[in-house]
Design a protein around this motif. Sequence first.
Motif, PDB file in Angstrom:
ATOM      1  N   PRO A  97     -41.987  10.357 -25.850  1.00 21.81           N
ATOM      2  CA  PRO A  97     -41.852   9.564 -24.627  1.00 21.81           C
ATOM      3  C   PRO A  97     -40.910  10.257 -23.646  1.00 21.81           C
ATOM      4  CG  PRO A  97     -40.526   8.619 -26.361  1.00 21.81           C
ATOM      5  CD  PRO A  97     -41.245   9.787 -26.971  1.00 21.81           C
ATOM      6  N   GLU A  98     -41.027   9.856 -22.394  1.00 19.95           N
ATOM      7  CA  GLU A  98     -40.145  10.409 -21.367  1.00 19.95           C
ATOM      8  C   GLU A  98     -38.764   9.819 -21.522  1.00 19.95           C
ATOM      9  OE1 GLU A  98     -42.559  12.706 -18.864  1.00 19.95           O
ATOM     10  OE2 GLU A  98     -40.806  11.766 -17.966  1.00 19.95           O
ATOM     11  N   ASN A  99     -37.780  10.631 -21.317  1.00 19.22           N
ATOM     12  CA  ASN A  99     -36.401  10.115 -21.384  1.00 19.22           C
ATOM     13  C   ASN A  99     -36.161   9.321 -22.648  1.00 19.22           C
ATOM     14  OD1 ASN A  99     -36.058  11.218 -18.945  1.00 19.22           O
ATOM     15  ND2 ASN A  99     -36.261   9.318 -17.785  1.00 19.22           N
TER      16      ASN A  99
ATOM     17  N   ILE B 245     -34.380   5.090 -24.323  1.00 17.88           N
ATOM     18  CA  ILE B 245     -35.003   3.980 -25.030  1.00 17.88           C
ATOM     19  C   ILE B 245     -34.836   4.116 -26.524  1.00 17.88           C
ATOM     20  CG2 ILE B 245     -36.666   3.372 -23.283  1.00 17.88           C
ATOM     21  CD1 ILE B 245     -38.672   5.099 -24.657  1.00 17.88           C
TER      22      ILE B 245
ATOM     23  N   SER C 297     -34.581   0.901 -28.604  1.00 17.08           N
ATOM     24  CA  SER C 297     -35.816   0.147 -28.821  1.00 17.08           C
ATOM     25  C   SER C 297     -36.681   0.842 -29.853  1.00 17.08           C
ATOM     26  CB  SER C 297     -36.613   0.038 -27.530  1.00 17.08           C
ATOM     27  OG  SER C 297     -35.756  -0.178 -26.469  1.00 17.08           O
TER      28      SER C 297
ATOM     29  N   ASN D 151     -52.134 -12.934 -36.726  1.00 17.19           N
ATOM     30  CA  ASN D 151     -53.140 -12.711 -35.696  1.00 17.19           C
ATOM     31  C   ASN D 151     -54.246 -13.730 -35.752  1.00 17.19           C
ATOM     32  OD1 ASN D 151     -51.900 -10.649 -34.554  1.00 17.19           O
ATOM     33  ND2 ASN D 151     -53.010  -9.049 -35.618  1.00 17.19           N
TER      34      ASN D 151
END
Lengths: 569, 276
Positions: free
Chosen positions: A242-244, A248, A251, A270
Amino acid sequence: MEDLTSPKQDQENQELGEARRPWEEISASSQDPESGLSEPLEPEQWLETGPQPRSGPPQSPQSRASPPLDDVTGPGAPSPPSPAPEASFIPSTLALARQQLAAPWQSDRTTDVNPKAETPHSHRLEQSSDQGKSTAPQTCQSEGDTFQQSQQTERHLYGSEDVSNNNSKQKELRFNIFQEEDSNSNYELDHTESGISEGAPSPLEIAIQSAKAYLLKTSSKSGLNLYDHLSDMLTKVLDERPENAVDIIESISQDVKMAHFRKKLDTLQNENEMLPVYETAEKQKALFLQGNLEGVDQELEDEIAESSLPNVMESAFYFEQAGVGLGTDETYRIFLALKQLTDTHPIQRCRFWGKILGLEMNYIVAEVEFREGEDEEDVEEEDVTEERDDGDSDAEENDEDELPRTFYKTPQVIPKEENRTGANKYVYFVCNEPGGPWVKLPPVTPAQIVTARKIKKFFTGRLETPIVSYPPFPGNESNYLRAQIARISAGTHVSPLGFYQFGEEEGEEEEEVEGRRDSFEENPDFEGIQVIDLVESLSNWVHHVQHILSQGRCNWFNPIQKSEEEEEE
Amino acid sequence: MDAESLLLSLELASGSGQGLSPDRRASLLTSLMLVKRDYRYDRVLFWGRILGLVADYYIAQGLSEDQLSPRKTLYSLNCMEWSLLPPATEEMVVQTSVVKGRFMGDPSHEYEHTELQKMSEGEKVFEEEVVVQIKEETRLVSVIDQIDKAVAVIPRGALFKTPFGPIHVNRTFEGLSLSEAKKLSSYFHFREPVELKNKTLLEKADLDPSLDFMDPLEHDIPKGSWSIQMERGNALVVLRSLLWPGLTFFHAPRTKNYGYIYVGTGEKNIDLPFML
């Protein structure tokens, strides 16, 4: 087989520092097959070699890119310990020791994870993840054989599953990938390390190992350990890129933890939650299919069907140009629902009136005109109210000696209009959503309209809800809805001047004052008015629905007339 | 709603009946991109449409990096040329609270409001009627501000607060789960928190400071001023405000799609407590 993976191997320190040198040489020679995963089996034992070679045969060139899992078959396949470490043996002893090592090693592995870490190992954590693990058992067995690294061991290793090992292997794999690039530097390090670790493990190595041991400590609450968790996380990050990522990272950490739990509960959760979606979808599917089933009969009904079914899509197109609309697929479903309505009821003409928003559910309203003589109405209720007046007066006469008599007569209830006239000109059907059952609304009475003009209430979406208001509304939500529909129609349904014209049949204006201008029809000679004229002034627009008087009816009903008749009697 | 996902958001919010005509939609797509470039906003939201008697106002808002900093509001009459509106002040709100009725649709229109003002000349105190002129633009600004403060909605978890203060969009927001989506407590007011400090310590202990830094919708007065409905089975949750009729908030659970749009006359529904 010592698969020396070459640089990857980190420097596992071993207690058998001596073994390193020879191994190094060997590894140096066999650097080629670096499958990246293969690790030298160092027969030596215990060690690190233990951590086996991950992938075993170096040759299998497991492409670096291959998912770690494939490579890491055995948990044990610890990253190839740096060529140096372990290997203290001389190749000749390798063969002997291998087989011996295989058996005991496996049994040990599963049991001791932690102790492994404590054994001296390479200082590189990543690489030593596997190695570390395997070292423990190896150390235990060290007495026995060490060598192991034999391929047999590797095979066994692959067999046994150890989650943590897998993870660490994955990690190791990645690092292996990275390290290939740094092979040179690693290699040098290896060399140096081997030099250092020739004798007892240096304080640096001990520190590393104890740090690793700490990381591998299992949490008493969750059963996870930090080492595995970090390796999971890094694997995920490297997988997804992921970017940066640093922003994150928390998370991601939470997601990884949650992933442990998801598998068990997934199906249960579900299913419950998605049921309403499936039900609605089923209902709507029925809508789509019903058209096909009745294909045979359609030819017969075509003549009638054409006039009764409105072209909802066409009007929706025009409304959309004005910025009003429900969305194309919603409109199409409404069209199908109207088709269903016309198929099940004998309807002369049908129109999509609109949608009323409610608190819990919404109403879709269809304005319908039944064919002549087809509508069944309940006319019983009106008589009941008229009798009540007489009953009251009778009861009071009996008590005339004691109680004063009231002379008050409740004002006469104004009768509702006949069907097909005035406010009850059309019959309205509602449903909560397309695909749901259509419910017919009862005809509206003048009292309901009069009260509806005085109150302002939200609709809940359920037709039987009582309306609590002041002045009290005579009826429940279906009556209120019908009254509001009548008021809206009377107040806002407009058409350009001349579009409709009155039917030319009535010639008797003297006799029927009431039924005089009830029916209208489309004017075939209508040629349209210029848009500019329509926009600038309102005089070109007319209401084509009768206005509702303050009495609550469209045609005036004189309550005094009837009382005169009664007095005469 | 985000200008980037404009078409999808309009489709999801179409259940309320009011939408945009195709030509407006097309012009919005292009003009909002230009607005974002010219004013250098981080995100541009299409706020909605205020219906006037003669014309409608189309409103857009631009946000900077910090999501909770005051937003810049722009309006347009034809979805192509946008003009910046001044930020709302307290006195604007007070001044325009006396104006009632529909918007005209002409930004330079002036409402006349006669007030009785006490003027003192020397020793005498008497009342004089003063006619106050209020521009429609001012009224527009204050109405938009009131609507934003009262009913702009954002789902829990869509924004998070960094320790340094600024609020950022949460890139790992995967959408609310179905059970959470049906509860009003999972939606927050998209504004500076007003009631957070009034919570008891016990309640505060359960909050996550990085996510729960705004007021939830649950405790809005009057209770029941939000209508929450599931459309398309459980695939879309729609919140409609009853206090400002015309505001629709939609969210597709388990996806990142959410947004709100106001299409209405710009009048507060003061009769709300009687209507429930």
